[in-house]
Design a protein around this motif. Structure first.
Motif, PDB file in Angstrom:
ATOM      1  N   LYS A   2     -21.058  37.449 -41.324  1.00 19.78           N
ATOM      2  CA  LYS A   2     -19.643  37.332 -41.049  1.00 19.78           C
ATOM      3  C   LYS A   2     -19.306  37.923 -39.677  1.00 19.78           C
ATOM      4  CE  LYS A   2     -18.354  35.352 -44.858  1.00 19.78           C
ATOM      5  NZ  LYS A   2     -17.777  33.979 -44.840  1.00 19.78           N
ATOM      6  N   THR A   4     -15.748  38.790 -36.983  1.00 15.63           N
ATOM      7  CA  THR A   4     -14.313  39.045 -37.027  1.00 15.63           C
ATOM      8  C   THR A   4     -13.566  38.176 -36.010  1.00 15.63           C
ATOM      9  OG1 THR A   4     -14.406  40.784 -35.349  1.00 15.63           O
ATOM     10  CG2 THR A   4     -14.818  41.435 -37.651  1.00 15.63           C
ATOM     11  N   GLY A   5     -12.241  38.193 -36.125  1.00 18.81           N
ATOM     12  CA  GLY A   5     -11.415  37.458 -35.179  1.00 18.81           C
ATOM     13  C   GLY A   5     -11.558  37.980 -33.765  1.00 18.81           C
ATOM     14  N   LYS A  63     -15.189  27.294 -45.785  1.00 21.41           N
ATOM     15  CA  LYS A  63     -16.379  27.913 -46.367  1.00 21.41           C
ATOM     16  C   LYS A  63     -17.646  27.108 -46.094  1.00 21.41           C
ATOM     17  CE  LYS A  63     -13.866  30.241 -50.097  1.00 21.41           C
ATOM     18  NZ  LYS A  63     -13.748  30.440 -51.571  1.00 21.41           N
ATOM     19  N   MET A 205     -16.522  33.293 -40.248  1.00 21.90           N
ATOM     20  CA  MET A 205     -15.485  34.303 -40.065  1.00 21.90           C
ATOM     21  C   MET A 205     -15.106  34.957 -41.382  1.00 21.90           C
ATOM     22  SD  MET A 205     -12.862  32.787 -37.205  1.00 21.90           S
ATOM     23  CE  MET A 205     -11.986  34.375 -37.184  1.00 21.90           C
ATOM     24  N   ASP A 206     -14.811  36.278 -41.319  1.00 22.49           N
ATOM     25  CA  ASP A 206     -14.356  36.971 -42.526  1.00 22.49           C
ATOM     26  C   ASP A 206     -12.907  36.616 -42.855  1.00 22.49           C
ATOM     27  OD1 ASP A 206     -13.226  38.252 -40.382  1.00 22.49           O
ATOM     28  OD2 ASP A 206     -13.783  40.282 -40.995  1.00 22.49           O
ATOM     29  N   GLN A 207     -12.132  36.225 -41.819  1.00 25.88           N
ATOM     30  CA  GLN A 207     -10.752  35.769 -42.008  1.00 25.88           C
ATOM     31  C   GLN A 207     -10.549  34.479 -41.202  1.00 25.88           C
ATOM     32  OE1 GLN A 207      -9.031  39.689 -40.773  1.00 25.88           O
ATOM     33  NE2 GLN A 207      -7.874  39.533 -42.684  1.00 25.88           N
ATOM     34  N   PRO A 208     -10.957  33.338 -41.759  1.00 24.98           N
ATOM     35  CA  PRO A 208     -10.920  32.073 -41.009  1.00 24.98           C
ATOM     36  C   PRO A 208      -9.541  31.703 -40.470  1.00 24.98           C
ATOM     37  CG  PRO A 208     -12.149  31.830 -43.061  1.00 24.98           C
ATOM     38  CD  PRO A 208     -11.486  33.164 -43.120  1.00 24.98           C
ATOM     39  N   GLU A 209      -8.483  32.140 -41.168  1.00 33.09           N
ATOM     40  CA  GLU A 209      -7.127  31.777 -40.739  1.00 33.09           C
ATOM     41  C   GLU A 209      -6.784  32.341 -39.361  1.00 33.09           C
ATOM     42  OE1 GLU A 209      -6.910  35.607 -43.069  1.00 33.09           O
ATOM     43  OE2 GLU A 209      -7.870  33.644 -43.339  1.00 33.09           O
ATOM     44  N   LYS A 210      -7.518  33.358 -38.907  1.00 30.75           N
ATOM     45  CA  LYS A 210      -7.280  33.930 -37.578  1.00 30.75           C
ATOM     46  C   LYS A 210      -8.059  33.193 -36.480  1.00 30.75           C
ATOM     47  CE  LYS A 210      -6.264  38.666 -39.102  1.00 30.75           C
ATOM     48  NZ  LYS A 210      -6.645  40.100 -38.953  1.00 30.75           N
TER      49      LYS A 210
END
Length: 368
Positions: A2, A4-5, A63, A205-210
């Motif tokens: 993973k 990060t943004g 995913k 990404m751990d937070q794909p929305e970012k």
């Protein structure tokens, strides 16, 4: 694995600045002359659009990687063909960049060192990065080296200010016109368009929305600094001289002389380029190994690392021994195929067709 943004931001910034500012200035100035800065503004907007499309397409299946969701969107066989097109693009980029690396280092730093030794050195580093941490290691490298590249870039641009002659950017538009400016933008756009790698990176990404916001800011930051760099080149050498230089940005930095104390800073430019290139190569190397493993349904993707290394070495030997072949790669494959298909058409189709499929699935679910 993973990331990060923030790591996405630094990866995007770092992979775009090095080769774009080193390679694209000479062909761009041949077309757009002193209006080359307009070409880079257009390329910056185009690169931002490409990364926006890529992230929007990838977020439909956050995913899954490009190799997987291309089959969901296009069907099995067209999806496999799409995956192959990207793998060919990634493998040839690795070979081409390794060839550029050996040529550049031989010319600037180590003229007597055999090419194959330089190639093996960088390849062993890439294998180590891939084995030790994969995409996470690339993200950490970006997070560490990215700020160094950014600050070094800012300082070098600032140090060129005393040498600038602003009359060399005149006349604006009169000597070029719209078509040469647009034509000159193709070269930097094709390198800024490498942000299309977000098609794969969203899934890590751990937070794909970012992903969209961080990637867009990374591309914009790179585009702004690159544009300022090209303006410095024009204001120091003018369009005629700039078009004849192999590496105009290096020659620009050689002109820096602040109070006869701050000078000979081309080694800093070489450091920026090497760090940027290392992050880019590491990213392509990991994605090529991971993507190939997914295409052939190999669970342990690290088994493919040595395969990628051997293929990359062979391709790099071809590129490093033939400057003409490297130019032909850009003219006949990179611009018409990679820029058109891999960076523009396919991401747009993935987003459009994928969105329609999602809406249809949602409609069927509500009706059911």
């Amino acid at each position: 694995m993973k990331i990060t943004g923030l790591q996405i931001y630094w990866i995007m910034f770092s992979i775009l600045v090095g080769n774009t500012v080193l390679i694209t200035i000479t062909p761009a100035v041949k077309y757009a002359k002193q209006d080359m800065w307009m070409s880079y503004l257009i390329a910056g907007l185009g690169g931002t659009l490409i990364v926006f499309l890529a992230t929007k397409a990838a977020l439909l299946y956050p995913k899954h990687t490009l190799i997987e969701y291309s089959k969901f969107i296009f069907g099995k066989w067209i999806g496999i063909l799409t995956a192959i097109l990207y793998l060919v693009y990634w493998y040839t980029v690795i070979g081409n960049i390794l060839g550029e690396f050996t040529e550049f280092v031989s010319i600037i730093l180590l003229p007597k060192t055999p090419h194959w030794i330089l190639l093996l050195t960088i390849l062993l580093l890439l294998v180590y990065i891939a084995y030790i941490g994969g995409i996470e290691a690339v993200g950490r490298c970006g997070e560490v080296f990215g700020p160094i590249i950014f600050m070094s870039f800012i300082l070098l641009i600032a140090f060129t200010i005393p040498n600038l002659q602003f009359n060399r950017i005149l006349p604006i538009y009169a000597d070029s016109g719209l078509y040469p400016i647009i034509r000159g933008s193709f070269y930097p756009l094709s390198f800024l368009g490498e942000s299309v790698l977000m098609l794969m990176l969203i899934s890590f990404m751990d937070q794909p929305e970012k992903g969209t916001r961080r990637a867009v800011w990374g591309v914009l930051s790179a585009a702004v600094l690159i544009t300022f760099s090209t303006v410095s080149v024009i204001l120091i050498f003018g369009p005629a001289v700039s078009a004849k230089l192999k590496y105009p940005i290096i020659e620009t930095i050689r002109y820096i002389n602040v109070m006869n104390f701050i000078q000979n800073l081309e080694i800093v430019a070489v450091l920026i380029w090497i760090l940027s290139l290392f992050i880019k190569l590491s990213l392509y190397f990991v994605l090529a190994a991971y993507g190939t493993a997914q295409l052939f349904h190999i669970k342990d993707w690290k088994k493919l690392i040595w395969v990628v290394a051997v293929i990359s070495f062979l391709l790099a030997m071809v590129f490093s021994r033939s400057t003409t072949y490297g130019m032909e790669y850009i003219e006949y494959f990179w611009l018409p195929v990679v820029l058109t298909l891999n960076m523009a058409v396919i991401p747009l189709l993935l987003w459009m067709v994928g969105s329609l499929r999602k809406k249809k699935q949602a409609s069927n679910s509500s009706n059911g």
